[in-house]
Design an enzyme around this catalytic site. Structure first.
Site, short mmCIF file in Angstrom:
data_model
loop_
_atom_site.label_atom_id
_atom_site.label_comp_id
_atom_site.label_asym_id
_atom_site.label_seq_id
_atom_site.Cartn_x
_atom_site.Cartn_y
_atom_site.Cartn_z
N GLU A 177 0.81 -1.23 0.00
CA GLU A 177 0.00 0.00 0.00
C GLU A 177 0.84 1.28 0.00
O GLU A 177 0.73 2.11 0.92
CB GLU A 177 -0.94 0.00 1.21
CG GLU A 177 -1.85 -1.21 1.28
CD GLU A 177 -2.93 -1.09 2.35
OE1 GLU A 177 -2.86 -0.14 3.16
OE2 GLU A 177 -3.85 -1.92 2.36
N GLU A 191 -5.09 -8.85 0.85
CA GLU A 191 -5.77 -8.51 2.11
C GLU A 191 -7.23 -8.22 1.83
O GLU A 191 -7.56 -7.59 0.83
CB GLU A 191 -5.19 -7.23 2.76
CG GLU A 191 -3.88 -7.38 3.45
CD GLU A 191 -3.36 -6.08 4.06
OE1 GLU A 191 -4.16 -5.28 4.58
OE2 GLU A 191 -2.14 -5.87 4.01
C1 BGP Z 1 -4.11 -2.32 5.62
C2 BGP Z 1 -2.69 -2.54 6.05
C3 BGP Z 1 -2.52 -3.45 7.21
C4 BGP Z 1 -3.64 -3.47 8.22
C5 BGP Z 1 -5.02 -3.34 7.60
C6 BGP Z 1 -6.15 -3.08 8.56
O1 BGP Z 1 -4.27 -1.06 5.08
O2 BGP Z 1 -1.91 -3.05 5.01
O3 BGP Z 1 -1.25 -3.19 7.75
O4 BGP Z 1 -3.38 -2.74 9.31
O5 BGP Z 1 -5.06 -2.34 6.63
O6 BGP Z 1 -6.32 -1.72 8.79
P1 BGP Z 1 -6.21 -1.06 10.23
O7 BGP Z 1 -5.08 -1.72 10.90
O8 BGP Z 1 -5.93 0.38 9.98
O9 BGP Z 1 -7.52 -1.28 10.87
#
Ligand code: BGP
Length: 461
Positions: free
Chosen positions: A166, A364
C-alpha cells in the site's frame, strides 16, 4: 444453494507484517513506528505500542502451527528493513535477523505453506527518515540495494515477492492526513513520495530480474474502486476520475503498464505538484513492470463533485471531490469503512479488461471488530459476521474468475489478531484470537470454517 469451487492450486491464506506481529526483540535499528510511539504514546489506542505485538519473533513456530491448523496453504509477512540491515550504507546485515527470517521461511515450507514476502510495510527505518525517507533519491537507491540483498539470500526459497505494501498509504498517512510519521501536510511532497516509491519499486523489480531467481515479483496496492454519486452527472464523474487517478492509478499504471496515466500527469502539472524527475526514470519504469499484482480490498470510495468550498490552508485532494455517503450502505461501524462485496468483482473485471488480465491475488481483505470477547462461547470467539464477510466476497470473486479474471488466490487480513498502527489492538481481524493479557492464542469459529473451505477448495452458499 450454490457450490463455489476454486481451482486445486488456488492460494488460500492470510497476511501480516513484520512491524505488526514480531515485537521489538533487540532490533538492529528503530523504524518510524518504534520512534513515534516513544515520543507520542498518547496517539496510540490505549497507549499500546509496537514493542510486544503478538510476539511472532519469539513464538513463530507455535504461530505457524496455528496457521497450519486453520488450513492455510500460503502465508504472507514482511521483512523489516530496520531489523535485518545493521548499516544501511554498507549493507551489513544483522545475523540474528537473517537467521530469524530464514527459520520462518523454512518452518512455513516444512508445513507446506508457501511463504510470500513483502519488503516494506509502512516501516521506514528511522535513520533513513531522518534524511528524508522516500522524498530523498538516496533512500530509493538504498532500498533497491536492500531488496537485491534479500533476493540473493532468500530467493532460492521464496518465489513470490512484493516490493511495497500500500505505497499510496505512505503518502496519505505521512504527507497528507497525519496518521503516519512524519505527519507532514503537503500535496507536493506527497507527490514526490509517490513518484520516488514507484521508481524504487521498479528498481527492485530490476534487481529481481538481474538476480536470476525463479518466481514472481509485484507490488501490493489497496485499490479503492471509485464510484460517482450519479453516473449521469458529469461533475460527479470528474470527481471520481480524479480520485481514481490519485489513489489507485498513481501506482497501478506505472507498476503494470510502465507509465503514469496522461490525465494524472496533466493534473499534477496544472496544480503545481510536479515531482523532481531524473533522466532515465521513464526507461526504468517502462522496462521493469511487475509479473504479479497484490490487491488489498477493504472498501469502495464513493464521491461527488464539491458542493461547498473545501476550507484548508494547503491544497489537498479534497479540493477536487467530496466523499459521498450512499444511503443504506452497509458499514463496518468499528472501523468506519463501508462493506461493499461487489467491489471485489469490479476490481477483478477492471484488471481483466484494462490491465492486460495480469496475474493477481487478493493480498488482504478483512473486517476489524471491537470487543470480540462479547462473542466468546465455550472459549471460542463465534465470529459469524467474519464468515459472512469472507463468503460474500468470495462469491463475487468467484464470479470474476469464472468470467476469466486471472486471480490466483485470496488472503485475509490477518492470521492472528495483530497490532494495527494507531489503532493498536482496538479492532481485531484475525482467524485466531490473541488475548492481550494472558498472551493466549485461540482459533476462532472463522478459523475452523476457513480450514474446511480450503480442504474443499470452496463452499456452498
Ligand atoms: C491495511 C494494512 C494493514 C492493516 C489493515 C487493517 O491497510 O496493510 O497493515 O493494518 O489495513 O487496517 P487497520 O489496521 O488500519 O484497521
Amino acid at each position: 444453494m450454490k457450490q463455489y469451487k476454486f481451482s486445486d492450486n488456488f492460494l488460500f491464506g492470510s497476511s501480516t507484517s513484520g512491524p505488526q506481529s514480531e515485537g521489538f526483540y533487540n532490533k538492529a535499528n528503530k523504524n518510524i513506528w518504534d520512534y513515534w510511539f516513544e515520543i507520542s504514546k498518547e496517539k496510540f489506542h490505549n497507549q499500546v505500542g509496537p514493542e510486544y505485538t503478538s510476539n511472532f519473533f519469539r513464538d513463530y513456530k507455535d504461530d505457524i502451527k496455528l496457521i497450519k491448523e486453520t488450513g492455510h496453504n500460503v502465508f504472507r509477512t514482511s521483512i523489516q528493513w530496520s531489523r535485518i540491515v545493521k548499516d544501511f550504507n554498507t549493507l551489513e546485515l544483522d545475523e540474528t535477523a537473517v537467521e530469524f527470517y530464514n527459520n520462518v521461511i523454512d518452518e512455513l515450507i516444512k508445513n507446506d505453506i508457501e511463504p510470500i514476502i513483502c519488503l516494506y510495510h509502512f516501516d521506514m527505518p528511522l535513520k533513513l527518515q531522518e534524511i528524508g525517507g522516500f522524498e530523498n533519491r538516496e533512500v530509493v537507491e538504498l532500498y533497491a540495494r536492500y531488496a537485491a540483498k534479500m533476493f540473493e539470500i532468500y530467493g532460492d526459497k521464496v518465489h513470490k515477492w512484493f516490493t511495497f505494501n500500500e505505497p499510496i498509504v505512505v503518502a496519505e498517512g505521512g504527507y497528507l492526513y497525519k496518521f503516519h510519521y512524519p505527519e507532514v501536510v503537503s500535496f507536493k511532497r506527497a507527490a514526490q513520495v509517490v513518484y520516488n516509491m514507484n521508481l524504487a519499486s521498479a528498481k527492485a523489480v530490476k534487481a529481481f530480474k538481474e538476480s536470476g531467481k525463479k518466481g514472481d515479483i509485484g507490488i501490493i496496492l489497496n485499490l479503492t474502486p471509485s464510484y460517482p454519486r450519479d453516473e449521469n452527472n458529469k461533475e460527479d464523474l470528474k470527481a471520481s476520475h480524479i480520485c481514481d487517478l490519485i489513489f489507485n492509478r498513481s501506482f497501478l499504471d506505472p507498476a503494470v503498464k510502465g507509465e503514469f496515466p496522461a490525465d494524472l500527469i496533466d493534473f499534477v502539472n496544472e496544480n503545481n505538484l510536479t515531482p523532481i524527475c531524473e533522466e532515465g526514470d521513464k526507461d526504468i519504469l517502462r522496462e521493469n513492470t511487475i509479473s504479479l499484482l497484490g490487491i488489498n480490498y477493504y472498501q469502495p470510495r464513493r464521491v461527488k463533485a464539491r458542493e461547498s468550498k473545501f476550507e484548508s490552508d494547503a491544497l489537498m485532494p479534497e479540493n477536487f471531490f467530496e466523499p459521498y455517503e450512499m444511503p443504506n450502505r452497509l458499514m463496518n461501524p468499528y472501523r468506519g469503512w463501508e462493506i461493499y462485496y461487489k467491489g471485489i468483482y469490479d476490481i477483478a473485471k477492471n484488471i481483466q479488461e484494462n490491465y492486460s488480465n495480469i496475474k493477481w491475488l487478493i493480498t488482504e481483505n478483512g473486517m476489524g471488530v471491537e470487543n470480540e470477547e462479547r462473542f466468546i462461547k465455550n472459549g471460542i470467539v463465534e465470529d459469524d459476521y467474519r464468515i459472512e464477510f469472507v463468503s460474500e466476497h468470495l462469491k463475487w470473486l468467484h464470479k470474476g474468475i469464472e468470467e476469466g479474471s486471472n486471480c490466483i488466490g485470496y488472503l485475509m487480513w490477518t492470521p492472528i489478531d495483530c497490532w494495527s498502527w494507531l489503532n493498536a489492538y482496538k479492532n481485531r481481524y484475525g482467524f485466531i484470537r490473541f488475548d492481550l493479557e494472558s498472551g493466549k492464542k485461540t482459533i476462532k469459529k472463522s478459523g475452523y470454517w476457513f480450514k474446511e473451505l480450503v480442504k474443499n477448495k470452496g463452499f456452498e452458499g
